[in-house]
Design an enzyme around this catalytic site. Structure first.
Site, mmCIF file in Angstrom:
data_model
loop_
_atom_site.group_PDB
_atom_site.id
_atom_site.type_symbol
_atom_site.label_atom_id
_atom_site.label_comp_id
_atom_site.label_asym_id
_atom_site.label_seq_id
_atom_site.Cartn_x
_atom_site.Cartn_y
_atom_site.Cartn_z
ATOM 1 N N ARG A 87 0.822 -1.217 0.000
ATOM 2 C CA ARG A 87 0.000 0.000 0.000
ATOM 3 C C ARG A 87 0.854 1.264 0.000
ATOM 4 N NH1 ARG A 87 -3.688 -1.690 4.746
ATOM 5 N NH2 ARG A 87 -4.949 -3.374 3.892
ATOM 6 N N TYR A 99 -14.902 -12.092 0.376
ATOM 7 C CA TYR A 99 -15.643 -10.871 0.071
ATOM 8 C C TYR A 99 -16.880 -11.157 -0.781
ATOM 9 C CZ TYR A 99 -11.774 -8.081 1.862
ATOM 10 O OH TYR A 99 -10.823 -7.507 2.665
ATOM 11 N N ARG A 156 -3.411 6.556 1.274
ATOM 12 C CA ARG A 156 -3.977 7.694 1.990
ATOM 13 C C ARG A 156 -3.008 8.399 2.938
ATOM 14 N NH1 ARG A 156 -9.377 5.180 4.426
ATOM 15 N NH2 ARG A 156 -8.054 3.323 4.489
ATOM 16 N N ARG A 200 -7.250 11.469 -5.466
ATOM 17 C CA ARG A 200 -8.511 10.740 -5.288
ATOM 18 C C ARG A 200 -9.690 11.698 -5.267
ATOM 19 N NH1 ARG A 200 -10.429 6.006 -1.030
ATOM 20 N NH2 ARG A 200 -12.634 6.265 -1.417
ATOM 21 N N ASP A 245 -7.144 -2.648 -7.027
ATOM 22 C CA ASP A 245 -7.735 -3.275 -5.844
ATOM 23 C C ASP A 245 -7.975 -4.741 -6.152
ATOM 24 O OD1 ASP A 245 -10.285 -4.005 -4.009
ATOM 25 O OD2 ASP A 245 -9.147 -2.373 -3.104
#
Length: 357
Positions: A27, A153, A31, A40, A77
């Site tokens: 990652r 998921y 963020r 973003r 992703d």
């Protein structure tokens, strides 16, 4: 495919000698960087960011502009794959991923098939765009979620604290879970092969939730399908070997079986002792890891100390890529990332220079 000017990562993953331990971070585009947050916001949503090759290229390269990292990793992703299967992925602010059409009914599960790769063309376009923008500076890593992690998921409809729907299916209708896993494995294999064809120079399979399984279930429902993926990958491109990394979070007890899949490297989370891991798998595979991401919340001096400790634990023998034991937190001070990367480079260079011949 031209070998990058900085090929430390590729050499380390293939257990070849290096004079400095390569470092990249799971990652690493994300963020914790203000420039990522700005991009973003401009993109409008997370999926708009992923589906636009220009945006994906921009955020992939952002951390390399700040830090002397030894690899870029595709910005995407893992859930793009089930999204392409029609499960309709969305990301609500502060809530994580959600599928509008999770797999709950037998008929829905049996109807599941691998999607045409055209539905994931935006990912391959991003790989091509990023490869061009990198201009052979460092390798580009492609990736996918593991079949089991994707299935978690797809069945739960999003994240879960207990994975009760997955385990209920596993222990009541295992044949239905195996069908999902088979479809996922075939899809992931082609998905990664397409990333390689478009410019990825190494690939990684993230088995984020394999650690929730018993040993018997891990072998049957996770490892077996990663084994199939490794066997199906096209690991030579233009005369170059494409290294394959497997990572199971919470899977330190299964390293031997993971190494036996034929992969080139294993990712280790921060709960695994590096020296013990090396003793268990020998030099069959490279090892990647495994600093606790929480260390980056500490002082710069502590970050440097812990980085040196991890490097000492792995030692200067060929086959180590420095990384975190999982993804970097959004709250990480980016100055600490600079301290980490510079410490890894400087200290590991001394380790390799002083290693016995």
């Amino acid at each position: 495919m031209t070998r990058p000017d900085n090929d430390l990562l590729l050499r380390a993953l293939l257990r070849q000698p290096v004079d400095t331990t390569p470092v990249w971070l799971m990652r690493q585009a994300g963020r914790y960087l203000p420039e990522y947050r700005a991009t973003r916001a401009h993109a409008g949503s997370f999926m708009d960011l992923c589906r636009n090759a220009n945006f994906a290229t921009e955020v992939t390269l952002q951390p390399l502009s700040r830090f002397p990292l030894d690899a870029a990793i595709l910005f995407s992703d893992i859930l793009t794959v089930p999204d392409a299967m029609g499960l309709e992925l969305s990301f609500a602010e502060g809530e994580g991923p959600r599928f509008a059409k999770p797999l709950r009914e037998e008929a829905e599960i049996l109807a599941l098939t691998p999607p045409p790769m055209e539905k994931l063309a935006y990912v391959f376009e991003a790989v091509t765009s990023i490869s061009r923008a990198l201009d052979n500076r460092v390798p580009l890593i492609g990736f996918s979620g593991s079949p089991f992690t994707l299935a978690c998921y797809m069945i739960e409809g999003g994240g879960s604290d207990d994975f009760r729907r997955v385990k209920a299916l596993m222990y009541s209708r295992p044949e239905l879970l195996h069908h999902i896993l088979d479809v996922n494995a075939r899809t992931v294999t082609e998905y990664l092969n397409q990333q390689i064809a478009h410019g990825a120079q190494a690939v990684m399979v993230f088995d984020t939730w394999g650690g929730i399984l018993t040993s018997a279930a891990y072998e049957a429902f996770s490892l077996e399908y990663m084994r199939r993926i490794v066997a199906g990958l096209k690991r030579e491109q233009d005369g170059q070997r494409i290294p394959v990394v497997l990572f199971t979070k919470g899977g330190g007890q299964w390293l031997e079986g993971m190494a036996d899949t034929g992969c080139d490297a294993l990712g280790l989370d921060w709960t695994v002792d590096p020296a013990a891991a090396r003793a268990r798998v020998g030099h069959r595979v490279a090892l990647q890891g495994n600093l606790d991401p929480g260390v980056l919340m500490g002082t710069p001096a502590e970050v440097a100390r812990e980085a040196r400790r991890v490097l000492d634990a792995f030692g200067p023998a060929p086959g180590h890529v420095f990384n975190l034991g999982h993804g970097i937190s959004q709250y990480t001070p980016h100055d600490n990332v600079r301290v980490l990367v510079e410490t890894v480079h400087h200290y590991s260079h001394v380790l390799h220079a002083n290693a016995p011949a």
